[in-house]
Design an enzyme around this catalytic site. Structure first.
Site, PDB file in Angstrom:
ATOM      1  N   GLU A 284      -4.341   2.226  -7.552  1.00 12.35           N
ATOM      2  CA  GLU A 284      -4.663   3.541  -6.276  1.00 12.35           C
ATOM      3  C   GLU A 284      -5.972   4.534  -7.076  1.00 12.35           C
ATOM      4  O   GLU A 284      -6.753   4.282  -6.113  1.00 12.35           O
ATOM      5  CB  GLU A 284      -3.572   4.099  -6.612  1.00 12.35           C
ATOM      6  CG  GLU A 284      -2.509   3.757  -5.264  1.00 12.35           C
ATOM      7  CD  GLU A 284      -1.137   4.770  -6.701  1.00 12.35           C
ATOM      8  OE1 GLU A 284      -0.876   5.452  -5.440  1.00 12.35           O
ATOM      9  OE2 GLU A 284      -0.145   4.248  -6.898  1.00 12.35           O
TER      10      GLU A 284
ATOM     11  N   PHE B 115       0.815  -1.295   0.298  1.00 13.72           N
ATOM     12  CA  PHE B 115       0.277  -0.384  -0.175  1.00 13.72           C
ATOM     13  C   PHE B 115       0.858   1.347   0.214  1.00 13.72           C
ATOM     14  O   PHE B 115      -0.029   2.145   0.229  1.00 13.72           O
ATOM     15  CB  PHE B 115      -1.303  -0.176   1.058  1.00 13.72           C
ATOM     16  CG  PHE B 115      -1.905  -1.289   1.432  1.00 13.72           C
ATOM     17  CD1 PHE B 115      -2.305  -1.251   0.103  1.00 13.72           C
ATOM     18  CD2 PHE B 115      -1.773  -1.579   2.612  1.00 13.72           C
ATOM     19  CE1 PHE B 115      -4.228  -2.345  -0.046  1.00 13.72           C
ATOM     20  CE2 PHE B 115      -3.219  -2.959   2.020  1.00 13.72           C
ATOM     21  CZ  PHE B 115      -3.579  -2.983   1.604  1.00 13.72           C
TER      22      PHE B 115
HETATM   23 MO1  MOS Z   1       1.860   3.397  -3.949  1.00 14.93          MO
HETATM   24  S1  MOS Z   1       1.455   4.391  -2.777  1.00 14.93           S
HETATM   25  O1  MOS Z   1       3.014   4.712  -5.055  1.00 14.93           O
HETATM   26  O2  MOS Z   1       2.071   1.916  -3.756  1.00 14.93           O
END
Ligand code: MOS
Length: 752
Positions: A718, A250
């Protein structure tokens, strides 16, 4: 007359493809960082500061050192030299907290490492770490949640370079706001959130002379190599980073944290492999978090909903040391058409660990604020929120004054409205009911960056009919093994089960970070070019090897398709499998290299490259028992061509579930007394789980974006999280009449 028999070659691109590494994962054969064991390996456990502001006055290690099985207690005096690191060109040398662990005796946040116990077993190391007695000169920590911008200069240095605090400006936003007939002036707050991948951060360091091998749970083997090489004063080729499987990150694992160098330094001092696995509690202290934000959004519009002014002023908290910039204004300048705009930010220093990128950094909290303001404006205007967005749809990126490479926001909204049955919405609060429950319907738009990191890859064609694709990237659970296999298979015609994917090793050709949702789009050109070069080499071999069926043909007379070489003028013959040609030539393999040029960070882009989307959310509300549930979500995403819709839908579903957590549960609380993250465990830091997940419908538009790569694939890691919280809080308002502007939504908010 002969009929040319076309052998249908099913392209693996765009097909639902189960993960090629799935069997390894479900059988437990996939080796995550902490699964690697080495002879003589020792275990390290850090000693965590129990203050958040002050100095270490004394460290008493005597009792710990005497414990049987303890090899060393490392601290400032005996850890050996650890250098600082700086950013290098090509997205290398990046790290959020530059100060090497133990560099001074100042404690700036709770849990900062002050010593490291190393022992024969984990249990002994833990007992020894607990036995170290630290005394501190303590000062009151500042973990104040009300954020006021510090007196920073107009240009601030940040992890990726300098940033102007006046981020974007056009027209005269103040005057336009003052004279606007309809206005909204609201402040939205998002809390600190902590990355909670199931796999804890882990590092094992092994030295062989002046060569360092690091097994690490990282989202960037190449970057970690460059940071570690600097910190130990080594040439890059003396450092190797291996990351075969990552149990998600993450963003918390994007860049190295202070423990990585600490473990390597301990291994250097002891001459043995040393392993460190962080505890869940440490995950809340020393390896980053999404900073708390406070965002004021001012919107001015005409009575029929045309925006005339947009101001977005935000402040986020940061640690005493890090350079993380939480770019809440990333999407603001281009998401809507508005002639007068200003985006500006400030920062507020706190005694907390370093801020870090967390899934959709900046844009996720930013869009929560701006999309919520759009929803409030729609209610104020008594205009449907979808309609308000349609009215203000931009033709170009008005922030940069350049066209979008591909923007299909209106189609997203249209499909979302249809699939959700949005036209049945009645706008009055609590006006919709089903089975005795009050329904709330809300929506929001979203966007996220797209582009490429510089990437190299290598493809081999081998004499057993298999192919190997190699790249120093890593699969953090998102499906990169599968994507690489699909790309190699597409070009070579080798079926997926005969493609070997080699990743997770910094000794492979330099690959991208698993970050910014940019890995997949970065890989496409590099792998395609590598495969083309391997095929070109094969054709040279085929036309020059004595006894080859293509001997003495000119290279441009022969072609390659579906794994077979054929004479172009005689396609009907079906050609010869490449493995046969290699065997005849006594070659084990032919190989080719390829490259993608970076677009990320280009100071003068020709196109604005982003993905877009929207979420439609239904909540149910039972005021009698104060029960709020998210009951249905429809998400539409315009992310270019989707390489693997099966994994892609899964990626978006996961993000939506995370968005439910963001809206309703997730927040890290710091104890005002000692500065500790209080809820530093998975019982008290509540994330959305299976029981919270409603039916989620995901639709991809599938407009290829050829500015990004030849397949037209942008990223999807994302964007699914962006906007969800604004859609949920809008639905909550529709059901309850309560406008929550500080996340997460608490039942107490709804009970008035
Ligand atoms: Mo993502 S926050 O660019 O791993």
């Amino acid at each position: 007359m002969s009929v040319i028999q076309e052998i249908p070659i099913a392209s693996p691109i765009g097909r639902d493809t189960p993960r090629v590494d799935g069997p390894l994962k479900v059988t437990g054969k996939a080796q995550y960082t902490s699964d690697f064991h080495f002879p003589g390996m020792l275990y390290a456990v850090p000693v965590e500061a129990t203050i958040a502001n002050g100095r270490v006055r004394e460290l008493d290690t005597t009792a710990a050192e005497k414990m049987p099985g303890v090899r060393a207690i490392f601290h400032r005096e005996n850890i050996g030299r650890i250098f600082r690191s700086v950013m290098e060109p090509g997205m290398e040398g990046i790290c959020e907290e530059r100060r090497p662990a133990f560099a001074d005796d100042v404690v700036r946040y709770y849990g900062q490492y002050v010593a490291l116990a190393v022992a024969d077993t984990f249990e002994t190391a833990k007992a020894a770490a607990d036995a170290v007695r630290a005394t501190y000169a303590k000062e009151k920590p500042n973990v104040e949640t009300e954020l006021e911008a510090d007196d920073d200069p107009e240009v601030i240095p940040a992890t990726f370079g300098p940033h102007e605090r006046l981020q974007s400006q056009r027209g005269n936003p103040d005057a336009a706001f003052a004279s606007a007939l309809v206005k909204i002036d609201r402040t939205y707050v998002t809390p600190a959130e902590t990355h909670n991948p199931i796999e804890l951060h882990a590092t094992t360091a092994i030295w062989d002379g002046s060569t360092l091998t690091l097994y690490d749970s990282t989202q960037g083997v190449v970057n970690l190599r460059s940071v570690l090489a600097q910190m130990f004063g080594l040439p890059k080729e003396n450092v190797r980073v291996i990351t075969k499987f990552v149990g998600s990150g993450f963003g918390g694992k994007l860049f190295p944290w202070t423990h990585c160098a600490l473990v390597a330094a301990a291994a250097r001092q002891l001459g043995k492999p040393v392993k460190l696995v962080l505890s869940r509690k440490m995950m809340f202290q020393t390896v980053g978090h999404r900073p708390r934000t406070q965002q004021r959004v001012r919107l001015g519009s005409t009575p029929d909903g045309k925006l005339v002014s947009l101001q977005h002023d935000y402040v986020y908290h940061r640690s005493m040391l890090d350079g993380h910039h939480e770019d809440c204004g990333e999407t603001t300048p281009f998401q809507y058409s508005v002639p007068n705009l200003r985006v500006a930010f400030g920062r507020a220093k706190r005694n907390v660990g370093a801020g870090a990128d967390m899934r959709g950094p900046g844009a996720v909290p930013g869009l929560y604020a701006t999309e919520s303001a759009m929803n409030e404006l729609a209610d104020e205007l008594k205009i449907d929120p979808v309609r308000l967005r349609v009215i203000n749809e931009p033709k170009i990126d008005e922030g940069l004054g350049i066209p979008f490479s591909s923007r299909h926001m209106l189609e997203c909204l249209e499909l979302g409205v249809e699939k959700f049955d949005w036209s049945k919405r009645t706008p009055q609060v609590a006006s919709m009911k089903r089975d005795g429950l009050i329904l709330g319907w809300g929506m929001a738009g979203c966007s996220w960056i797209a582009g490429r990191f510089a990437t190299e890859a290598n493809v081999e064609l081998r004499d057993d009919g298999t192919t190997r694709v190699a790249c120093a990237t890593q699969d953090i659970g998102t499906g990169t093994y599968t994507n690489l296999a699909q790309l190699a298979s597409e070009k070579t015609g080798v079926p997926l089960d005969k493609v070997e994917v080699a990743l997770g090793d910094s000794s492979f050709p330099k690959g991208p970070l698993s970050g910014g949702s940019l890995a997949t789009s970065s890989l496409v050109p590099a792998v395609f070019q590598a495969a083309d070069n391997a095929i070109a080499s094969l054709l040279v071999t085929a036309t020059t090897t004595p006894g080859s069926p293509f001997e003495n043909r000119k290279p441009d007379e022969v072609g390659f398709e579906g794994g077979r070489v054929f004479i172009k003028a005689d396609r009907a013959s079906g050609g010869v499998p490449f493995a046969d040609l290699l065997r005849r030539a006594n070659l084990r393999l032919v190989t080719g290299s390829g490259k993608s040029e970076a677009t990320f960070g280009n100071p003068e882009p020709k196109f604005s490259t982003h993905s877009f989307g929207c979420h439609f959310v239904e909540v149910t509300w039972q005021p009698e028992i104060a029960r709020l549930r998210v009951s249905r979500v429809v998400t539409v995403i315009d992310a270019g061509r989707i390489l693997n819709p099966l994994a892609g839908r899964n990626q978006i579903e996961g993000a939506v579930v995370m968005g439910i957590g963001m809206a309703l549960f997730e927040h890290t609380s710091y104890d005002p007394q000692n500065g500790a993250p209080i809820n530093s465990n998975l019982a008290d830091y509540v994330v959305a789980v299976n029981a919270d997940a409603p039916p989620i419908e995901v639709h991809f538009l599938d407009f290829p974006d050829k500015e990004i790569n030849e397949v037209g694939a942008r990223g999807i890691g994302e964007i699914g999280l962006a906007g969800v919280a604004a859609a949920i809080t809008a639905a909550v308002h529709h059901a309850t009449g309560v406008r929550v502007r500080e996340l997460p939504v608490k039942l107490a908010d709804l009970l008035g």
